[in-house]
Design a protein around this motif. Sequence first.
Motif, PDB file in Angstrom:
ATOM      1  N   CYS A  21       0.837  -1.207   0.000  1.00 30.17           N
ATOM      2  CA  CYS A  21       0.000   0.000   0.000  1.00 30.17           C
ATOM      3  C   CYS A  21       0.871   1.257   0.000  1.00 30.17           C
ATOM      4  CB  CYS A  21      -0.887   0.001   1.239  1.00 30.17           C
ATOM      5  SG  CYS A  21      -2.613  -0.048   0.835  1.00 30.17           S
ATOM      6  N   GLY A  22       1.875   1.246   0.840  1.00 25.91           N
ATOM      7  CA  GLY A  22       2.781   2.393   0.873  1.00 25.91           C
ATOM      8  C   GLY A  22       3.444   2.616  -0.479  1.00 25.91           C
ATOM      9  N   ARG A  23       3.888   1.530  -1.103  1.00 26.11           N
ATOM     10  CA  ARG A  23       4.538   1.650  -2.410  1.00 26.11           C
ATOM     11  C   ARG A  23       3.546   2.127  -3.474  1.00 26.11           C
ATOM     12  NH1 ARG A  23       7.519  -3.265  -1.101  1.00 26.11           N
ATOM     13  NH2 ARG A  23       6.845  -4.476  -2.915  1.00 26.11           N
ATOM     14  N   ILE A  24       2.315   1.649  -3.411  1.00 31.83           N
ATOM     15  CA  ILE A  24       1.314   2.055  -4.415  1.00 31.83           C
ATOM     16  C   ILE A  24       1.053   3.558  -4.328  1.00 31.83           C
ATOM     17  CG2 ILE A  24      -1.138   1.857  -5.044  1.00 31.83           C
ATOM     18  CD1 ILE A  24      -0.866  -1.170  -4.177  1.00 31.83           C
ATOM     19  N   PHE A  25       0.875   4.068  -3.101  1.00 27.95           N
ATOM     20  CA  PHE A  25       0.617   5.507  -2.963  1.00 27.95           C
ATOM     21  C   PHE A  25       1.831   6.338  -3.377  1.00 27.95           C
ATOM     22  CE2 PHE A  25      -3.114   4.392  -0.369  1.00 27.95           C
ATOM     23  CZ  PHE A  25      -4.024   5.260  -0.934  1.00 27.95           C
ATOM     24  N   ALA A  26       3.038   5.771  -3.202  1.00 26.75           N
ATOM     25  CA  ALA A  26       4.238   6.510  -3.600  1.00 26.75           C
ATOM     26  C   ALA A  26       4.449   6.459  -5.116  1.00 26.75           C
ATOM     27  CB  ALA A  26       5.463   5.939  -2.885  1.00 26.75           C
ATOM     28  N   GLU A  27       4.135   5.326  -5.727  1.00 22.56           N
ATOM     29  CA  GLU A  27       4.525   5.105  -7.124  1.00 22.56           C
ATOM     30  C   GLU A  27       3.407   5.295  -8.135  1.00 22.56           C
ATOM     31  OE1 GLU A  27       6.125   1.143  -6.963  1.00 22.56           O
ATOM     32  OE2 GLU A  27       7.570   1.714  -5.407  1.00 22.56           O
TER      33      GLU A  27
ATOM     34  N   ALA B   5      -6.466  17.118  -7.473  1.00 17.58           N
ATOM     35  CA  ALA B   5      -7.183  17.376  -6.218  1.00 17.58           C
ATOM     36  C   ALA B   5      -7.264  16.139  -5.323  1.00 17.58           C
ATOM     37  CB  ALA B   5      -8.597  17.897  -6.532  1.00 17.58           C
ATOM     38  N   PHE B   6      -6.698  15.016  -5.750  1.00 16.50           N
ATOM     39  CA  PHE B   6      -6.739  13.817  -4.893  1.00 16.50           C
ATOM     40  C   PHE B   6      -5.865  14.032  -3.653  1.00 16.50           C
ATOM     41  CE2 PHE B   6      -7.353  10.843  -8.835  1.00 16.50           C
ATOM     42  CZ  PHE B   6      -8.691  11.178  -8.888  1.00 16.50           C
ATOM     43  N   PRO B   7      -6.387  13.712  -2.479  1.00 15.73           N
ATOM     44  CA  PRO B   7      -5.603  13.889  -1.235  1.00 15.73           C
ATOM     45  C   PRO B   7      -4.657  12.715  -1.004  1.00 15.73           C
ATOM     46  CG  PRO B   7      -7.826  13.141  -0.709  1.00 15.73           C
ATOM     47  CD  PRO B   7      -7.782  13.260  -2.211  1.00 15.73           C
ATOM     48  N   VAL B   8      -3.648  12.600  -1.867  1.00 15.22           N
ATOM     49  CA  VAL B   8      -2.784  11.412  -1.872  1.00 15.22           C
ATOM     50  C   VAL B   8      -2.044  11.239  -0.550  1.00 15.22           C
ATOM     51  CG1 VAL B   8      -0.800  10.310  -2.989  1.00 15.22           C
ATOM     52  CG2 VAL B   8      -2.519  11.489  -4.389  1.00 15.22           C
TER      53      VAL B   8
ATOM     54  N   SER C 117      -2.527   8.070   1.934  1.00 12.23           N
ATOM     55  CA  SER C 117      -1.393   7.183   2.136  1.00 12.23           C
ATOM     56  C   SER C 117      -1.093   7.017   3.625  1.00 12.23           C
ATOM     57  CB  SER C 117      -0.172   7.737   1.396  1.00 12.23           C
ATOM     58  OG  SER C 117       0.934   6.914   1.613  1.00 12.23           O
ATOM     59  N   ALA C 118      -1.095   8.136   4.344  1.00 12.44           N
ATOM     60  CA  ALA C 118      -0.829   8.075   5.790  1.00 12.44           C
ATOM     61  C   ALA C 118      -1.925   7.277   6.498  1.00 12.44           C
ATOM     62  CB  ALA C 118      -0.738   9.491   6.361  1.00 12.44           C
ATOM     63  N   LEU C 119      -3.169   7.501   6.104  1.00 11.50           N
ATOM     64  CA  LEU C 119      -4.274   6.773   6.738  1.00 11.50           C
ATOM     65  C   LEU C 119      -4.158   5.272   6.476  1.00 11.50           C
ATOM     66  CD1 LEU C 119      -7.353   9.070   5.998  1.00 11.50           C
ATOM     67  CD2 LEU C 119      -6.387   8.540   8.248  1.00 11.50           C
ATOM     68  N   CYS C 120      -3.761   4.900   5.260  1.00 12.18           N
ATOM     69  CA  CYS C 120      -3.596   3.483   4.929  1.00 12.18           C
ATOM     70  C   CYS C 120      -2.596   2.821   5.868  1.00 12.18           C
ATOM     71  CB  CYS C 120      -3.106   3.350   3.488  1.00 12.18           C
ATOM     72  SG  CYS C 120      -4.255   2.487   2.443  1.00 12.18           S
ATOM     73  N   GLY C 121      -1.482   3.497   6.093  1.00 12.23           N
ATOM     74  CA  GLY C 121      -0.485   2.962   7.016  1.00 12.23           C
ATOM     75  C   GLY C 121      -1.068   2.756   8.404  1.00 12.23           C
TER      76      GLY C 121
ATOM     77  N   LEU D  98     -12.772  11.435   6.677  1.00 11.37           N
ATOM     78  CA  LEU D  98     -13.744  12.405   7.183  1.00 11.37           C
ATOM     79  C   LEU D  98     -13.503  12.734   8.648  1.00 11.37           C
ATOM     80  CD1 LEU D  98     -15.429  12.167   4.541  1.00 11.37           C
ATOM     81  CD2 LEU D  98     -17.446  12.202   6.002  1.00 11.37           C
ATOM     82  N   GLU D  99     -13.110  11.730   9.431  1.00 16.73           N
ATOM     83  CA  GLU D  99     -13.003  11.932  10.871  1.00 16.73           C
ATOM     84  C   GLU D  99     -11.662  12.527  11.291  1.00 16.73           C
ATOM     85  OE1 GLU D  99     -15.371  11.694  12.939  1.00 16.73           O
ATOM     86  OE2 GLU D  99     -16.866  10.333  12.077  1.00 16.73           O
ATOM     87  N   GLU D 100     -10.590  12.222  10.549  1.00 13.61           N
ATOM     88  CA  GLU D 100      -9.260  12.524  11.075  1.00 13.61           C
ATOM     89  C   GLU D 100      -8.505  13.576  10.276  1.00 13.61           C
ATOM     90  OE1 GLU D 100      -7.098   8.847  11.805  1.00 13.61           O
ATOM     91  OE2 GLU D 100      -8.965   7.873  12.418  1.00 13.61           O
ATOM     92  N   THR D 101      -9.054  14.017   9.145  1.00 13.59           N
ATOM     93  CA  THR D 101      -8.378  15.087   8.416  1.00 13.59           C
ATOM     94  C   THR D 101      -9.287  16.313   8.443  1.00 13.59           C
ATOM     95  OG1 THR D 101      -9.322  14.634   6.244  1.00 13.59           O
ATOM     96  CG2 THR D 101      -7.373  13.374   6.847  1.00 13.59           C
TER      97      THR D 101
END
Lengths: 398, 398
Positions: A50-56, B40-43, B47-51, B280-283
């Motif tokens: 997941c981390g790699r996907i969001f980075a790449e 406009a995507f909040p990448v 990404s941080a939330l996924c982690g 929605l809750e954390e950003t």
Amino acid sequence: MNYHFSNLMSRQSDSVEKLLKNTNDPAMIPFSGGNPAPEAFPVAELSALCGRIFAEQPVAALQYNYSSGYPALRDTVKRWVRERYGVGGGEDEVLITTGSQQGMLLTARALCDPGDVVLCEEFSFLGALNSFRSCGADTVGVAMEPDGMSIGDLERKLKAHPNARFLYTIPNFQNPTGVTLSAEKRREVYRLACRYGIVVLEDDPYGELRFQGEDLPPIKTLDEEGRVIYCGSFSKVVAPGLRVAYAVANRELVTRMSRDKAGDDVHTSALPQILCQRFLEETDFAAHLTSLKQVYRRKARLMMECLDREAVPSGISYLPIDGGMFLWCTLPEGADMLDYCDRLAAEAHVAVVPGSAFAADEGAPCRSFRVNFSTPADEDIVRGCEQLGAFTRTYLGR
Amino acid sequence: MNYHFSNLMSRQSDSVEKLLKNTNDPAMIPFSGGNPAPEAFPVAELSALCGRIFAEQPVAALQYNYSSGYPALRDTVKRWVRERYGVGGGEDEVLITTGSQQGMLLTARALCDPGDVVLCEEFSFLGALNSFRSCGADTVGVAMEPDGMSIGDLERKLKAHPNARFLYTIPNFQNPTGVTLSAEKRREVYRLACRYGIVVLEDDPYGELRFQGEDLPPIKTLDEEGRVIYCGSFSKVVAPGLRVAYAVANRELVTRMSRDKAGDDVHTSALPQILCQRFLEETDFAAHLTSLKQVYRRKARLMMECLDREAVPSGISYLPIDGGMFLWCTLPEGADMLDYCDRLAAEAHVAVVPGSAFAADEGAPCRSFRVNFSTPADEDIVRGCEQLGAFTRTYLGR
């Protein structure tokens, strides 16, 4: 207001919700589930990917994608099913679906008008039966034997139902019976499908969960004319919450089903598709499958040992299995299975699924129930079987 | 083999694929798309939330979940639509869907038998029209005016079609016309729906993309009896590839649609649901929406300026907009719109969508086409309008 529901909607039953109503009770031992073992989820690998996907490739993960599926995943699946199962050559294409469940719905929508028939194993996956019925199709059961459906009964049903559009089968470790269709019967099924001009929907979610014996070739390997739709899934080999599965079928069917899918959910969620694609390409998938089989072997053997000790002496029999997630237990003649299951939950706090829930022919007599060993923790398997055994001894008076 | 396709499947057209066939040509300027602006995507946030999700709640993200939706997301959506739009109280419940597209399909499956009618704006979202038609419903158009559908024509169509089951409307920045239904007309639409006993399916994917003017209350705010199904989506405000949307409707409808959804895809992919819930809750969602509106305002104004300079003097008119992603351009009387669009793509390398593709009444006359400004980069908006203008001057001979 009073809603005017469609005829199809009026046919839908609430049987699934009723079945699952006990699963929120923390005191209940959940032999009724159908969840893969969470301890086998490859959490660390998926998190890193997941981390790699969001980075790449963040835009690929977040933007609209193709209805037929993320192209790289279609390619990966095509290669995988070719190398692993020997299917998917020639005129075949891959369609990515939002779980195999969607493959069931899209097949029924493509092939069935209301009143048409879908032939199924006499007890079969409830989600598929509901899906077929939601398209107005009638499900008709084919008798089951320990090596899979009865070929004689299949031919009888094909003769009796000229409006049968397809045969739905789970060839490996069938849900709910655990039975595997023998290699010889796979050839007979295909031969009869050709003779009677019907499609075969081969649903194989559990094929990789074999923990003993030899793999059997899918019916799809016999297919020379685009008659078989082969459905595979990442639900049991990666994680079901991702909702990523696939159908391998003739490109004409895939084109039609993909177009219909566009009107359903546009496409399967992109991030989970990329996760599955990169999981197959960038991790040691074979090693993952090996460790998965170890988990399922341990849990299946534990469940069978416990049943042998606690339940078989009381009069419960079950079909031995070589893989999958389920065991099919049968009460002695004369027993009232529904009453047994209700009281087993209420008095012994063990939830199982009454076999009648899986009946293709609604209302068919049934003395069996399904138990699952992948969802409960090992200690719950032991404790649940003890409680089930004690209850059964009293209930059956043995 | 020759497949026996269902009657519904035989009705499906390949018009969408034909429309999109040009979009893979890298020389083509894609005014035909409907993708949100990827810039406009909040990448970083996702990404941080996924982690965090894989660290804190991996099993929730990977295991089977509820057909009605991940409970915390249902709660978050319930609070959000209540606070933001004033909808969803009383007897209403939230159903999470795999994109709003699934909300369209589930509504049509719940309410329509083959031959029933769905009333739509005369030009409407093609995916919704296809979805309704795939359930066997006939789509009937209601004339559009610059402040939304004609109330007089709506009443005429309601009288003419007693088998109309619901009215489908996109009240804000309608696709494809960009028109917003006025507050007064929203009240009239609800009044007529009550009088004629039909459901309203209010599809609001673009409501948060308003870059000027005041928000108008959803039709759902007028609903006192469970007559309105309000559909919202994370596709335009977070990312469409996630395929997470929701319907707010009376609990009886939600129960039926949730049961039907179980037979479609079991549940919407869990990880994307949790991503939306925690986003929605954390950003700072309000700040994200503000920056989103800035992107869309800039692109919309750029497109309108370019069209004013390059196309309007040649005889093309368009409806001004206050938000959304689309502009609806109309050729002067006598022009052959389909020929214009074909040659615009072939000769000037600008892809637009012929308005006839959106016609609820198939074959209705149309001199309009849709252009999108959210997908192309700013420099492609400028260059595409120049090419479109030069082509139009020659084509119309002005």
